[in-house]
Design an enzyme around this catalytic site. Structure first.
Site, mmCIF file in Angstrom:
data_model
loop_
_atom_site.group_PDB
_atom_site.id
_atom_site.type_symbol
_atom_site.label_atom_id
_atom_site.label_comp_id
_atom_site.label_asym_id
_atom_site.label_seq_id
_atom_site.Cartn_x
_atom_site.Cartn_y
_atom_site.Cartn_z
ATOM 1 N N ASN A 9 27.551 59.315 43.701
ATOM 2 C CA ASN A 9 27.567 58.825 42.583
ATOM 3 C C ASN A 9 28.852 59.030 41.893
ATOM 4 O O ASN A 9 28.902 60.326 41.352
ATOM 5 C CB ASN A 9 26.353 59.186 41.787
ATOM 6 C CG ASN A 9 26.304 58.858 40.495
ATOM 7 O OD1 ASN A 9 27.004 57.799 39.939
ATOM 8 N ND2 ASN A 9 25.628 59.099 39.440
ATOM 9 N N LYS A 11 30.232 58.386 38.999
ATOM 10 C CA LYS A 11 30.084 58.513 37.559
ATOM 11 C C LYS A 11 31.190 57.885 37.068
ATOM 12 O O LYS A 11 31.863 56.973 37.518
ATOM 13 C CB LYS A 11 29.763 60.065 37.251
ATOM 14 C CG LYS A 11 28.550 60.627 38.048
ATOM 15 C CD LYS A 11 27.939 61.875 37.360
ATOM 16 C CE LYS A 11 26.938 62.540 38.261
ATOM 17 N NZ LYS A 11 26.311 63.537 37.591
ATOM 18 N N HIS A 96 19.437 56.990 35.754
ATOM 19 C CA HIS A 96 20.230 58.051 35.719
ATOM 20 C C HIS A 96 19.882 58.974 34.478
ATOM 21 O O HIS A 96 19.904 58.463 33.495
ATOM 22 C CB HIS A 96 21.673 58.128 36.175
ATOM 23 C CG HIS A 96 22.124 59.478 36.678
ATOM 24 N ND1 HIS A 96 22.732 60.509 35.585
ATOM 25 C CD2 HIS A 96 22.578 59.858 37.790
ATOM 26 C CE1 HIS A 96 23.005 61.265 36.202
ATOM 27 N NE2 HIS A 96 23.065 61.164 37.640
ATOM 28 N N GLU A 98 21.752 60.538 32.910
ATOM 29 C CA GLU A 98 23.082 60.667 31.791
ATOM 30 C C GLU A 98 22.917 59.176 31.106
ATOM 31 O O GLU A 98 23.047 59.201 29.842
ATOM 32 C CB GLU A 98 24.329 60.458 32.703
ATOM 33 C CG GLU A 98 24.540 62.142 33.193
ATOM 34 C CD GLU A 98 25.393 62.227 34.210
ATOM 35 O OE1 GLU A 98 25.766 61.256 34.894
ATOM 36 O OE2 GLU A 98 25.367 63.281 35.051
ATOM 37 N N GLU A 168 16.193 64.097 40.422
ATOM 38 C CA GLU A 168 17.305 64.803 40.053
ATOM 39 C C GLU A 168 16.895 65.651 38.799
ATOM 40 O O GLU A 168 17.005 65.216 37.545
ATOM 41 C CB GLU A 168 18.581 63.935 39.752
ATOM 42 C CG GLU A 168 18.977 63.008 40.801
ATOM 43 C CD GLU A 168 20.367 62.412 40.560
ATOM 44 O OE1 GLU A 168 21.421 62.934 41.246
ATOM 45 O OE2 GLU A 168 20.769 62.013 39.429
ATOM 46 N N GLY A 174 25.354 68.979 37.847
ATOM 47 C CA GLY A 174 26.687 69.541 37.257
ATOM 48 C C GLY A 174 26.583 70.826 36.978
ATOM 49 O O GLY A 174 27.781 71.397 36.350
ATOM 50 N N SER A 213 23.684 69.230 42.000
ATOM 51 C CA SER A 213 24.686 70.475 42.502
ATOM 52 C C SER A 213 24.536 70.277 44.075
ATOM 53 O O SER A 213 24.550 71.614 44.581
ATOM 54 C CB SER A 213 24.364 71.899 42.020
ATOM 55 O OG SER A 213 24.796 71.581 40.506
HETATM 56 P P1 13P Z 1 26.259 66.655 40.885
HETATM 57 O O1 13P Z 1 26.131 66.537 42.239
HETATM 58 O O2 13P Z 1 27.469 66.774 40.143
HETATM 59 O O3 13P Z 1 25.593 67.811 40.293
HETATM 60 O O4 13P Z 1 25.533 65.422 40.207
HETATM 61 C C1 13P Z 1 24.517 65.106 40.528
HETATM 62 C C2 13P Z 1 23.929 63.624 40.203
HETATM 63 O O5 13P Z 1 23.861 63.351 38.827
HETATM 64 C C3 13P Z 1 24.292 62.542 40.934
HETATM 65 O O6 13P Z 1 23.586 61.306 40.511
#
Ligand code: 13P
Length: 252
Positions: A9, A11, A96, A98, A168, A174, A213
């Site tokens: 992803n 982002k 997601h 976010e 997640e 992150g 992560s």
């Molecule tokens: P990270 O791998 O950067 O922690 O992000 C995970 C994520 O949100 C994937 O959709």
């Protein structure tokens, strides 16, 4: 037998020229993954999708990061399913954390989008996961069950079998604090049992990913767990060498 899946992803990262460089550079590693029976993909931003479609090696899954539930109309800033279909994109990440946090995406809205995608023969990757506060209160399962029940409400077992789920935990995204494989398996096994209650034995065919992560040096651990079928990866999916490391970890 569920096929392992790695989905990057991206982002809000990479310009079209950066996305093109990745697409052109990942051919060998994607071929290696496919030859080992692993599905691999990336989810670029909307403006990079077409570039990646044009330059990606055969077999790379290309996913959008969101979509509208409506086909067309007065929805400023939105992108529709027919638009994605026309450029050859058939996977979409939905729900997601976010988008839930910053854009008011709800499980109800995801449900409408999931149904629209399935009606169009496309693949939704539906995300769920709890905050640190919910985790610390010991209410993860209650929270995630609600997201799964609402998000997948009204699907037939056949439709449910076409959805990919990503668990997640928000506290792991992150932060560098990945959930242990035991914690991930505990919740993902629970998600599978919830899917079994809702849809029956098709639950055993539904791929459930862990995200938060995930790095080249920890991805293999998750694959030791019976219910974890792969990973949804943010930061570590951006650079070619790191993406290659993730594939190597999955092949192990
Ligand atoms: P990270 O791998 O950067 O922690 O992000 C995970 C994520 O949100 C994937 O959709």
């Amino acid at each position: 037998m569920r096929k392992k899946l790695l989905l990057g992803n991206w982002k809000m990262n990479k310009t079209p020229s950066e996305a093109k460089a990745f697409a052109e550079g990942c051919g060998e590693m994607v071929g290696y993954a496919i030859s080992h029976g692993i599905d691999v993909g990336v989810a670029p931003t909307y403006v990079c999708l077409q570039t990646v479609v044009e330059h990606a090696p055969k077999g790379l899954i290309i996913s959008a990061q969101n979509v509208s539930q409506y086909d067309h109309g007065a929805y400023t800033g939105e992108i529709s399913i027919p638009m994605l279909k026309e450029i050859g994109v058939s996977w979409v990440i939905l729900g997601h954390s976010e988008r839930r946090t910053y854009d008011g995406e709800t499980s109800e809205k995801c449900n409408a989008k999931i149904k629209a995608l399935l009606d169009n023969g496309m693949t939704p990757v539906y995300c769920c996961g709890e905050s640190l506060e919910t985790f610390e209160k010991g209410e993860t399962k209650k929270w995630v069950a609600e997201q799964i029940r609402v998000g997948l409400e009204g699907l037939t077992p056949e439709q449910a079998g076409k959805v990919v789920i990503a668990y997640e935990p928000i506290w792991a995204i992150g932060t560098g604090k990945n959930a242990t494989k035991e914690i991930a398996e505990d919740t993902i096994g629970f998600i599978r049992r919830t899917l079994r209650e809702m849809f029956g034995f098709v639950a055993d065919d539904i791929r459930i990913l862990y995200g938060g992560s995930v790095k080249p040096n920890n991805i293999a651990e998750y694959m030791e767990e019976p219910d974890i079928d792969g990973a949804l990866v943010g930061g570590a999916s951006l650079a070619l060498d790191s993406y290659q490391g993730l594939i190597a970890g999955l092949v192990k």
